[in-house]
Design an enzyme around this catalytic site. Sequence first.
Site, mmCIF file in Angstrom:
data_model
loop_
_atom_site.group_PDB
_atom_site.id
_atom_site.type_symbol
_atom_site.label_atom_id
_atom_site.label_comp_id
_atom_site.label_asym_id
_atom_site.label_seq_id
_atom_site.Cartn_x
_atom_site.Cartn_y
_atom_site.Cartn_z
ATOM 1 C CG ASP A 142 49.905 32.357 -1.915
ATOM 2 O OD1 ASP A 142 49.111 31.848 -2.749
ATOM 3 O OD2 ASP A 142 49.564 33.271 -1.144
ATOM 4 N N GLY A 185 48.016 31.680 -9.016
ATOM 5 C CA GLY A 185 46.812 32.226 -9.668
ATOM 6 C C GLY A 185 47.066 33.640 -10.167
ATOM 7 C CG HIS A 197 47.888 25.691 -9.966
ATOM 8 N ND1 HIS A 197 48.245 26.388 -8.844
ATOM 9 C CD2 HIS A 197 46.520 25.761 -10.032
ATOM 10 C CE1 HIS A 197 47.153 26.861 -8.245
ATOM 11 N NE2 HIS A 197 46.099 26.500 -8.946
ATOM 12 C CD GLU A 207 42.469 24.947 5.792
ATOM 13 O OE1 GLU A 207 43.605 24.775 5.298
ATOM 14 O OE2 GLU A 207 42.132 24.479 6.895
ATOM 15 C CG LEU A 240 66.196 17.499 -0.473
ATOM 16 C CD1 LEU A 240 66.622 18.528 0.566
ATOM 17 C CD2 LEU A 240 65.749 18.212 -1.756
ATOM 18 N NE ARG A 269 51.369 32.974 2.195
ATOM 19 C CZ ARG A 269 50.203 32.535 2.594
ATOM 20 N NH1 ARG A 269 50.057 32.129 3.830
ATOM 21 N NH2 ARG A 269 49.171 32.500 1.766
ATOM 22 C CB SER A 326 47.841 29.640 5.139
ATOM 23 O OG SER A 326 47.705 30.990 4.777
HETATM 24 C C1 FPP Z 1 48.972 28.560 -4.293
HETATM 25 O O1 FPP Z 1 48.830 29.561 -5.275
HETATM 26 C C2 FPP Z 1 49.398 27.293 -4.908
HETATM 27 C C3 FPP Z 1 48.718 26.111 -4.831
HETATM 28 C C4 FPP Z 1 47.462 25.941 -4.070
HETATM 29 C C5 FPP Z 1 49.187 24.926 -5.549
HETATM 30 C C6 FPP Z 1 50.662 24.655 -5.471
HETATM 31 C C7 FPP Z 1 50.979 23.654 -6.476
HETATM 32 C C8 FPP Z 1 52.049 23.672 -7.271
HETATM 33 C C9 FPP Z 1 53.144 24.671 -7.199
HETATM 34 C C10 FPP Z 1 52.128 22.625 -8.303
HETATM 35 C C11 FPP Z 1 53.261 21.710 -8.205
HETATM 36 C C12 FPP Z 1 53.501 21.039 -6.930
HETATM 37 C C13 FPP Z 1 54.174 19.857 -6.842
HETATM 38 C C14 FPP Z 1 54.627 19.418 -5.510
HETATM 39 C C15 FPP Z 1 54.457 19.009 -8.006
HETATM 40 P P1 FPP Z 1 47.383 30.224 -5.439
HETATM 41 O O2 FPP Z 1 46.629 29.408 -6.437
HETATM 42 O O3 FPP Z 1 46.725 30.356 -4.112
HETATM 43 O O4 FPP Z 1 47.764 31.618 -6.040
HETATM 44 P P2 FPP Z 1 46.968 32.986 -5.817
HETATM 45 O O5 FPP Z 1 47.061 33.319 -4.355
HETATM 46 O O6 FPP Z 1 47.753 33.941 -6.667
HETATM 47 O O7 FPP Z 1 45.563 32.776 -6.307
#
Ligand code: FPP
Length: 245
Positions: free
Chosen positions: A16, A19, A33, A63, A127, A184, A192
């Site tokens: 997490d 963003g 991302h 979600e 792994l 997390r 979540s």
């Molecule tokens: C949550 O951060 C992150 C995600 C919903 C996407 C996770 C995806 C990646 C790390 C990309 C790569 C993954 C793979 C397996 C290749 P958020 O967007 O909710 O962040 P915020 O809470 O700061 O808005």
Amino acid sequence: MTANDHIPEHVAIIMDGNGRWARKRALPRHAGHRSGVGSVRQAVEAAGKHGVKVLTLFAFSSENWSRPREEVSKLMGLFVEALQREVDDLHRNNVRLEFIGARERLQANLVEKIASAEEQTSSNTGLRLMVAVAYGGRWDIAQAAKRLAGRAVDGQISVDDINDAAVARELQLGDLPDPDLLIRTGGERRISNFLLWHLAYSELYFCDTLWPDFGAEQFDAALDFFAQRQRRYGHTAEQIEAVSS
Ligand code: FPP
């Protein structure tokens, strides 16, 4: 647990903070991302180095479909791109890659890439990297219940055959061990709708680091936290100490 009781056999991560990482730099969310893929690579390397057997990453939840359409579409594109770029390297490193989640909801080119990555790495013995996409813990349990109920209705099993072990076998992670450690990132302290069934006895490690800033050092800190926990599974501390002395 592994022979070395201080190293978790299975680590699960809620990645997490992408963003917020981007916003702090006045970049679009997608840049967060994208940068998060680098942290995925580092987590895989660190897990391999420490002898972790299974690493499960929450990449996209049930979600997350309700995020803005453009963000969802760019994330799906990023998964395709990451698979294209990383699979050969994972394969060379003996990693077995698998996906869990409602893949029937994913776009066709992603489903194809997933199937081909799973096939390419299926004989690898290192792994096990499980990526949860379009995954929700409640969905997983409901699917398992539905399958068992179907079998009971068909007369293949009796209602009395439905117990903890039978449900666990029907879940997406099948017979893999439950996570010993959940990490997390990003400062929130909640599950979540991740692996609801499997996290029953996991140690929970929450840190404020945003996912794109999470690297080998932060992974090591999570393992240090785990090494200091005493896992009791409902027993008393005295019982556990008597067994381990
Ligand atoms: C949550 O951060 C992150 C995600 C919903 C996407 C996770 C995806 C990646 C790390 C990309 C790569 C993954 C793979 C397996 C290749 P958020 O967007 O909710 O962040 P915020 O809470 O700061 O808005």
